[in-house]
Design a protein around this motif. Structure first.
Motif, PDB file in Angstrom:
ATOM      1  N   ASP A 156       0.810  -1.379  -0.032  1.00 44.21           N
ATOM      2  CA  ASP A 156       0.124  -0.111  -0.011  1.00 44.21           C
ATOM      3  C   ASP A 156       0.686   1.224  -0.130  1.00 44.21           C
ATOM      4  O   ASP A 156       1.983   1.208  -0.298  1.00 44.21           O
ATOM      5  N   LYS A 157       0.430   2.537   0.348  1.00 41.70           N
ATOM      6  CA  LYS A 157       1.093   3.561   0.115  1.00 41.70           C
ATOM      7  C   LYS A 157       2.169   3.614   1.044  1.00 41.70           C
ATOM      8  O   LYS A 157       3.187   4.475   0.917  1.00 41.70           O
ATOM      9  N   LYS A 158       2.011   2.941   2.098  1.00 41.11           N
ATOM     10  CA  LYS A 158       3.181   2.865   3.415  1.00 41.11           C
ATOM     11  C   LYS A 158       3.979   1.972   3.035  1.00 41.11           C
ATOM     12  O   LYS A 158       4.848   1.524   3.978  1.00 41.11           O
ATOM     13  N   GLY A 159       3.757   1.222   1.844  1.00 40.05           N
ATOM     14  CA  GLY A 159       4.755   0.034   1.613  1.00 40.05           C
ATOM     15  C   GLY A 159       4.616  -1.067   2.532  1.00 40.05           C
ATOM     16  O   GLY A 159       5.218  -2.127   2.484  1.00 40.05           O
ATOM     17  N   GLU A 160       3.500  -1.156   3.063  1.00 43.53           N
ATOM     18  CA  GLU A 160       3.210  -2.436   3.905  1.00 43.53           C
ATOM     19  C   GLU A 160       2.602  -3.509   3.063  1.00 43.53           C
ATOM     20  O   GLU A 160       1.871  -3.412   2.135  1.00 43.53           O
ATOM     21  N   ARG A 164      -3.345  -2.799   4.210  1.00 46.44           N
ATOM     22  CA  ARG A 164      -4.227  -2.614   5.462  1.00 46.44           C
ATOM     23  C   ARG A 164      -5.459  -3.020   4.993  1.00 46.44           C
ATOM     24  O   ARG A 164      -5.880  -2.596   3.826  1.00 46.44           O
ATOM     25  N   ASN A 200       1.626   5.663  -7.664  1.00 47.07           N
ATOM     26  CA  ASN A 200       2.427   4.429  -7.545  1.00 47.07           C
ATOM     27  C   ASN A 200       2.808   3.952  -8.878  1.00 47.07           C
ATOM     28  O   ASN A 200       3.160   2.623  -8.997  1.00 47.07           O
ATOM     29  N   ASP A 420      -7.698   6.956   1.752  1.00 49.77           N
ATOM     30  CA  ASP A 420      -6.293   6.478   1.778  1.00 49.77           C
ATOM     31  C   ASP A 420      -5.715   7.448   3.237  1.00 49.77           C
ATOM     32  O   ASP A 420      -5.058   6.946   4.033  1.00 49.77           O
ATOM     33  N   GLU A 424      -4.676   6.290   7.403  1.00 51.65           N
ATOM     34  CA  GLU A 424      -3.661   6.651   8.298  1.00 51.65           C
ATOM     35  C   GLU A 424      -4.179   7.199   9.391  1.00 51.65           C
ATOM     36  O   GLU A 424      -3.718   7.185  10.603  1.00 51.65           O
ATOM     37  N   LYS A 428      -4.002   5.486  13.924  1.00 50.11           N
ATOM     38  CA  LYS A 428      -3.313   6.080  14.893  1.00 50.11           C
ATOM     39  C   LYS A 428      -3.987   6.840  16.026  1.00 50.11           C
ATOM     40  O   LYS A 428      -5.129   7.126  15.682  1.00 50.11           O
ATOM     41  N   THR A 461       4.716   4.369  19.333  1.00 45.32           N
ATOM     42  CA  THR A 461       5.447   4.716  18.093  1.00 45.32           C
ATOM     43  C   THR A 461       6.221   5.921  18.423  1.00 45.32           C
ATOM     44  O   THR A 461       6.068   6.638  19.685  1.00 45.32           O
TER      45      THR A 461
END
Length: 551
Positions: A156-160, A164, A200, A420, A424, A428, A461
């Motif tokens: 995904d956008k965070k590279g996960e 998610r 991307n 998206d 995020e 959090k 975090t």
């Protein structure tokens, strides 16, 4: 009042602020008299961890901790639940049978009737909306108005990897499109953005998707999960979580009136209702008619007539049930009203303002909204003047309807790309505190976070550690009411309460909001890492809480 949780996994011992704890129980089925309904709370998950501690302190920085008088027996009874079930208005509904850590592996199958691509090319990059059906073998039961989560491979956008979880409103009724109770269908818009803030795929990298649309001359962002779903073919695997969502459920009263406002794929839950009310065998009565005796009225907004969804079904309902079914379309880029204004949902509703206003005075009328969040302001624009003529304030009238059980339900979202940003935000734990004046109005998450998605915590975090370090002292000094109470005998608790068994605090209020309560798992809940305990703050899913955990 259904409950949502803000949670964290902590060290092997913890101190809980100002709370006496009860015997093991679980909170999902906690009963409550009020019905403050919001749009999606989903299930919350716990993330982040601290190293095991010999002792720690949680300082509850709430400005008010007034607790209702209630016996321990009552509290225990209110917290009993079955696994995979949630009690809503006295009725059990399926709830989070499958989680992101343990999803159900389903299969894509052919749609019962519809083609996979429902829309026609309008020239826009994101023109395509798909209807996709999954076989769940009867293992993922759900009811009309709920959602499921889909886990895309990612990144995904965070590279996960995997990506998610993304929640989608279910577009089929409980029995599924083929009525065998073993399938679930989604209505998903393929997200494609050109030369925007995110990409991307660089120029020359974008390839044609399953619908044949590609943009090799542009920087392209393709929504990870929406494109994953829209590119699926029969036989493909799909990872499913849920079901979840208790905010968009149909009323039990067969004589209820249903007003539905939908933009784009916001039609999904509305279609699930209509299939039950007007199509499925499950909605048929013994006399050959339908169990539903009220009026259902749909207002649907799309940019182009080529973007209309399930129009064939709407026409069929009108043909078969002319006295019980109405539908009106607002095609914003093609139609205008008599004054030359673009035809949005509120513009179309204004043509029937008197009739709709009269209908909304009936306590049996329920209003459902799903789609872009601007519909709420559109409602005010449409009904504000007529409410004023009737000697009422629209804002107060709408607020009162929301407080009544199931009078107004909504699942609203922002424009493309909002999802998206929302992912995020909701993953959090934002700064949390109730102000010292005990105000009843808690700050809302930026961007009007969809209410059917509950906050999920990523505590401790680096960012959160910095916030805690800088702010704890200031918040503690400014709080009007506070307390910290050590839980003694942690070694004994670790033995007495094995994994997935918990203690609960007494219920308390934050300002005028509540009830809330804390749930503590000495050895962690079912999803906690080994050696970690679990701590959850439970409260009404219609209230956004900003809290600050201090350890």
């Amino acid at each position: 009042m259904s409950q949502s949780a803000v949670g964290a996994t902590l060290g092997a011992a913890a101190l809980l602020g100002g709370c006496a704890f009860l015997a093991p129980s679980t909170p999902h089925a906690a009963s409550a008299p009020a019905h403050l309904r919001g749009a999606a709370p989903g299930a919350s998950s716990a993330a982040g961890a601290a190293a095991p501690l010999a002792g720690a302190a949680l300082l509850a920085t709430a400005a008010a901790l007034a607790r209702p008088t209630e016996s321990a027996t009552t509290r225990r009874a209110a917290a009993v639940k079955k696994k995979g079930v949630k009690v809503v208005h006295g009725k059990e509904i399926p709830w989070n049978l499958f989680t992101p850590k343990a999803p159900y592996a389903g299969k894509v199958i052919e749609n019962d009737v519809h083609p996979q691509t429902l829309t026609e090319d309008t020239g826009d990059a994101n023109w395509e909306t798909c209807h996709v059906t999954f076989d769940h073998g009867g293992k993922v039961p759900y009811i009309e108005g709920q959602s499921i989560g889909i886990i895309a491979p990612g990144p995904d956008k965070k590279g996960e990897t995997p990506a998610r979880i993304r929640l989608y409103s279910i577009a089929s009724s409980a029995v599924g499109d083929n009525q065998n109770s073993k399938t679930v269908s989604l209505c998903v818009k393929r997200v494609v953005e050109l030369d925007g803030k995110f990409a991307n795929r660089e120029k020359g990298e974008d390839k044609p998707d399953k619908a044949g649309t590609g943009f090799p001359d542009n920087q392209v962002y393709r929504g990870v999960c929406s494109n994953h779903i829209c590119d699926m073919s029969p036989g493909d695997d799909v990872m499913i979580t849920g079901p979840t969502g208790a905010e968009m459920l149909l009323p039990e009263d067969p004589e209820a009136n249903i007003i539905m406002l939908a933009t784009g794929t916001g039609i999904a839950p509305m279609r699930s209702y209509c299939r039950l009310l007007f199509h499925d065998d499950a909605g048929a009565s013994a006399d050959g008619g339908r169990k539903f005796k009220g009026l259902a009225w749909l207002f649907m907004g799309v940019p182009y007539s080529k973007s209309l969804l399930y129009d064939d079904e709407h026409q069929e309902y009108k043909k078969n049930f002319p006295d019980q079914w109405k539908y009106d379309y607002a095609v914003s880029r093609e139609d205008k009203n008599a004054a030359g204004q673009k035809m949005y949902i509120q513009t179309k509703m204004a043509e029937y303002a008197d009739e709709l206003w009269e209908l909304m005075q009936d306590e049996k009328t329920h209003v459902y909204m799903c789609g872009l969040k601007g519909m709420e302001s559109g409602m005010a624009e449409c009904f504000g003047p007529i409410a004023e003529k009737a000697g009422k304030d629209w804002a107060e009238f709408a607020k009162a309807m929301k407080k009544e059980a199931m009078r107004v339900e909504h699942s609203l979202k922002g424009p493309d790309g909002f999802e998206d940003a929302l992912n995020e935000i909701r993953n959090k734990l934002t700064d949390i505190q109730s102000d010292s004046q005990r105000t009843a109005k808690l700050d809302r998450l930026q961007g009007e976070v969809k209410r059917h998605v509950s906050l999920q915590a990523e505590l401790l975090t680096k960012t959160m550690k910095d916030i805690l370090k800088q702010s704890t002292t200031q918040i503690w000094d400014a709080s009007a009411s506070k307390g910290a109470e050590e839980i003694d005998g942690i070694p004994n608790l670790l033995q007495k309460y094995p994994r997935a068994r918990s203690l609960e605090s007494e219920k308390f209020c934050l300002g005028a909001n509540g009830p809330f309560f804390l749930q503590f798992y000495p050895n962690g809940d079912a999803q906690s890492q080994t050696g970690k305990c679990g701590l959850f703050l439970w409260g009404p899913d219609s209230v956004y809480v900003k809290a600050r955990w201090a350890l």
